[in-house]
Enzyme design. Structure first.
Site, short mmCIF file in Angstrom:
data_model
loop_
_atom_site.label_atom_id
_atom_site.label_comp_id
_atom_site.label_asym_id
_atom_site.label_seq_id
_atom_site.Cartn_x
_atom_site.Cartn_y
_atom_site.Cartn_z
N ALA A 70 34.72 80.76 39.85
CA ALA A 70 33.85 81.82 39.30
C ALA A 70 32.09 82.45 40.05
CB ALA A 70 33.28 81.04 38.25
N ASP A 71 31.54 83.08 39.75
CA ASP A 71 30.11 83.83 40.58
C ASP A 71 29.33 83.98 39.19
OD1 ASP A 71 28.45 83.52 43.31
OD2 ASP A 71 28.15 85.16 42.27
#
Length: 190
Positions: A70-71
């Protein structure tokens, strides 16, 4: 409870993402990605691309596993990453004061057995109450804003500045639980 057909690898060292997966009751191991994170675009494409890079960098090390990456970024008038120093954090908090901003998280899930990749983004709108200069000074002095995108943590002291939210709370923390659940159900269950 989600029953996964293979090991889940979190491609992140984020303590907040680990807490979210723990809350979801998922068993996983951590393998922090060393992917290049230099990329600029609109916020949604940025988080999608960076989550894909992180997942792909870790996927080459694990056969028959699910790789989750994830970012997250905060977007006000511009992208607000982690502050460089205390003065930068204060400027960010002044920008967020008494205003709406958006938090974007890109999530990528790779099944290394089949090669299938899912990549989706979530967005949450967050409104800050008015912050006085004294509140900003005290909050920055606490140290909490210095390692957080947008210079605040909604799950910590920074949560007291949030008076409205539209969308997923866990997205603002760093990993949208409902989105992750749906992706795992589509790709990773037995």
């Amino acid at each position: 409870m989600i029953k996964l057909g293979r090991p889940l690898i979190l491609a992140s060292g984020s303590p907040r993402r680990k807490e979210i997966l723990d809350t979801m009751g998922l068993l996983y191991t951590v393998d922090v990605s060393d992917a290049d994170e230099s990329f600029s675009s609109d916020p949604e494409n940025m988080v999608l691309e960076l989550s894909r890079r992180k997942a792909k960098a870790v996927s080459v090390k694990h056969a028959n596993a699910l790789i989750l990456a994830a970012d997250t970024l905060v977007f006000g008038k511009e992208v607000l990453g982690k502050p460089n120093d205390c003065e930068h954090a204060k400027r960010m908090l002044r920008e967020l004061s008494d205003a709406w901003h958006s938090v974007y998280t890109g999530v990528t899930l790779i099944d290394t057995h089949t090669g299938r990749i899912l990549s989706q983004a979530d967005m949450t709108r967050v409104h800050f109450t008015h912050l006085s200069d004294e509140e900003i000074e005290a909050y920055v002095a606490s140290g909490e804003p210095l390692d957080k995108a947008g210079a605040y943590g909604i799950q910590g002291m920074g949560g007291m500045f949030v008076d409205r939210i539209e969308g997923s709370y866990s997205n603002v923390v760093g990993l949208p639980m409902a989105l992750v659940r749906n992706m795992l159900l589509e790709l990773g269950t037995e």
